[in-house]
Design an enzyme around this catalytic site. Structure first.
Site, PDB file in Angstrom:
ATOM      1  N   TYR A   1       0.985  -1.259  -0.309  1.00 30.47           N
ATOM      2  CA  TYR A   1       0.265  -0.293  -0.102  1.00 30.47           C
ATOM      3  C   TYR A   1       1.658   1.368  -0.170  1.00 30.47           C
ATOM      4  CZ  TYR A   1      -3.211   3.173   1.128  1.00 30.47           C
ATOM      5  OH  TYR A   1      -4.174   4.622   1.882  1.00 30.47           O
TER       6      TYR A   1
ATOM      7  N   ASP B   1       9.496   2.417  -0.462  1.00 30.64           N
ATOM      8  CA  ASP B   1       9.014   3.330   0.461  1.00 30.64           C
ATOM      9  C   ASP B   1       8.490   3.094   1.558  1.00 30.64           C
ATOM     10  OD1 ASP B   1       6.548   4.329   1.668  1.00 30.64           O
ATOM     11  OD2 ASP B   1       4.950   3.606  -0.069  1.00 30.64           O
TER      12      ASP B   1
ATOM     13  N   LYS C   1       4.636   8.917   8.492  1.00 32.46           N
ATOM     14  CA  LYS C   1       4.681   8.293  10.422  1.00 32.46           C
ATOM     15  C   LYS C   1       6.028   8.857  10.901  1.00 32.46           C
ATOM     16  CE  LYS C   1       1.608   4.235   8.010  1.00 32.46           C
ATOM     17  NZ  LYS C   1       0.800   4.328   9.188  1.00 32.46           N
TER      18      LYS C   1
HETATM   19  C1  LIG Z   1       4.165   2.475   3.282  1.00 35.97           C
HETATM   20  C2  LIG Z   1       3.043   3.426   3.205  1.00 35.97           C
HETATM   21  N1  LIG Z   1       2.887   4.368   2.537  1.00 35.97           N
HETATM   22  C3  LIG Z   1       1.946   5.587   2.776  1.00 35.97           C
HETATM   23  C4  LIG Z   1       1.066   5.507   3.016  1.00 35.97           C
HETATM   24  C5  LIG Z   1      -0.255   6.702   2.991  1.00 35.97           C
HETATM   25  O1  LIG Z   1       0.106   7.722   4.452  1.00 35.97           O
HETATM   26  P1  LIG Z   1      -0.233   8.050   5.373  1.00 35.97           P
HETATM   27  O2  LIG Z   1      -1.641   7.608   5.279  1.00 35.97           O
HETATM   28  O3  LIG Z   1      -0.410   9.580   5.666  1.00 35.97           O
HETATM   29  O4  LIG Z   1      -1.169   9.079   3.450  1.00 35.97           O
HETATM   30  C6  LIG Z   1       1.086   4.534   3.675  1.00 35.97           C
HETATM   31  C7  LIG Z   1      -0.041   4.207   5.331  1.00 35.97           C
HETATM   32  O5  LIG Z   1      -0.289   3.434   5.847  1.00 35.97           O
HETATM   33  C8  LIG Z   1       1.852   3.283   4.000  1.00 35.97           C
HETATM   34  O6  LIG Z   1       2.023   2.482   4.823  1.00 35.97           O
END
Ligand SMILES: Cc1ncc(COP(=O)(O)O)c(C=O)c1O
Length: 427
Positions: A144, A239, A267
């Site tokens: 994700y 990511d 995060k």
């Molecule tokens: C690996 C990863 N990338 C991107 C995101 C998106 O981040 P946000 O919820 O701060 O938009 C998340 C959210 O859980 C994530 O776990």
């Protein structure tokens, strides 16, 4: 345990906000029951409006690596807030947090702050496309990367085919630029590159896939991603929104000793306030406006309050060598559960201060290995854990997070309780 006040609040919420929530998983659809309304957090614990206390393994989905309302974080926010909450101008904290990130992640040459992980990933992809002059991206099933259009794509039929929209409202024309392949499958990715190699701008991966269970990859596979992208002049994007500043000071880059072209963060980098960041090679990042042709902006990007919170968090982690202690207590917790659950068809996986209770016997490395029926057993485990004063993530495929505030004895007690609950289930 009573949940009367939470129930009443949720009845009110659904009349105002779609589904009563501002992010779907909070509605408890995956586990049933009514969401519990949290009134306050302190250290490793959260307290709901009905007066119940829970050991919190959600930690706001990862950012709260120091636990709730850590004094150094609260003080940093208070001191900043009295001087103003936002200026929409440059300010010194941006430089201080950028410098701190570059010390912890020396592979980052230039970076930019945004307000969420979604924004960080969306912007990193745009700059990757501009740099390579290519449109397609490769992502992996089960990873994700936030809710931007290009990343809400699912695999079409057969390997190396074009993606299809994974959400209503995503144009098929966008999704077809996203190629979706299984994790841990070198051949699938080779086929994709054979077919589309000169059109692929970037491969984006969660190096620690933690959004569909914890699908830990082998170092060999992650090194393969580095080699194949380099061979085809595509970019590799890690990511690290979950893994960054959590599994090691330098995240998965440090852990696996692989340097991607770009990284995205969220995060922990904001310590509980909205911060995202993306960065990497200076030649790529220099394409962003105002230096280059890639437009990217944000009214609240680099917000002083949020950056102060992130900086206080990273400084605290670094000063106390917290990562080692965190990782070792998480490993002990996972090992204790594993020992207690020997003979049961259950796996407890952990990396850094992230863990996942997998209600099936085999170690999963790709989304295709997961069985939807496990979600049903998890709903029962979740409900009983709640009754026992433990807040797990309200979904079978979400991981748990340990903070510096989780003590050894609290973790040992939680491991006992959780193992007992799982043993009593028909799995
Ligand atoms: C690996 C990863 N990338 C991107 C995101 C998106 O981040 P946000 O919820 O701060 O938009 C998340 C959210 O859980 C994530 O776990």
């Amino acid at each position: 345990m009573k949940f009367d006040k939470s129930k009443k609040l949720f009845e009110r919420a659904v009349t105002h906000m779609t589904g009563g929530v501002n992010s779907p998983v909070r509605a408890f659809k995956a586990v049933g029951g009514t969401p519990i309304y949290i009134e306050r957090g302190e250290g490793a614990y959260i307290f709901d409006v009905d007066g119940n206390r829970y050991l919190d393994f959600c930690c706001s989905w990862g950012p709260l690596i120091l636990g709730h309302a850590h004094p150094v974080v609260v003080e940093a926010i208070q001191k900043t807030a009295v001087k103003g909450t936002s200026f929409g101008t440059v300010h010194e904290s941006e430089i201080r947090l950028a410098e701190k990130i570059k010390v912890l992640c020396p592979h980052i040459e230039l970076l930019r702050f945004v307000s969420s992980g979604t924004e960080a990933v969306m912007s990193a992809l745009r700059v990757a496309r501009a740099f390579t002059g290519r449109d397609k991206i490769v992502k992996f099933t089960g990873c994700y990367h936030g809710h931007s259009d290009y990343l809400l794509a699912a695999a079409g039929s057969g390997l190396a085919t074009l993606g299809i929209p994974a959400s209503g409202g995503v144009p098929a024309d966008f999704a077809r630029h996203t190629l979706v392949v299984p994790l841990d499958d070198q051949e699938a990715l080779r086929q994709t590159f054979d077919k589309f190699g000169d059109q692929i701008a970037a491969v984006i991966v969660e190096p620690v896939p933690a959004n569909n269970g914890l699908l830990l990859q082998t170092g060999e596979y992650l090194h393969f991603l580095r080699e194949i992208t380099r061979a085809h002049k595509s970019l590799l994007i890690f990511d690290e929104v979950i893994s960054g500043f959590r599994i090691a000071p330098g995240g998965a880059v440090e852990f696996y000793e692989i340097v991607p072209d770009l990284c995205t963060y969220g995060k922990v980098v904001g310590g509980g306030l909205p911060v995202g960041a993306f960065g990497g090679r200076a030649d790529i990042m220099s394409l962003l406006a105002p230096l280059g042709v890639v437009y990217q902006a944000g009214t609240l990007s680099g917000n002083p309050l949020a950056l102060a919170c992130g900086l206080a968090t990273l400084e605290y982690l670094e000063s106390g060598d917290c990562w080692r202690a965190l990782n070792s207590k998480t490993a002990d917790f996972a090992q204790k559960m594993k020992n207690d659950l020997k003979g049961k068809p259950v796996n407890v996986t952990a990396i850094g201060s992230i863990f996942w209770i997998n209600l099936q016997p085999n170690i999963a490395r790709k989304a295709e290995d997961l069985k939807p029926e496990d979600a049903k057993s998890y709903a029962a485990v979740f409900a009983r854990a709640l009754e026992a004063g433990i807040y797990l993530a309200p979904s079978a495929y979400e991981v748990g997070f340990v903070s510096t505030a989780h003590t050894g004895p609290a973790l040992a007690e939680a491991a006992d309780k959780l193992s007992g609950i799982i043993k009593s289930q028909q799995l």
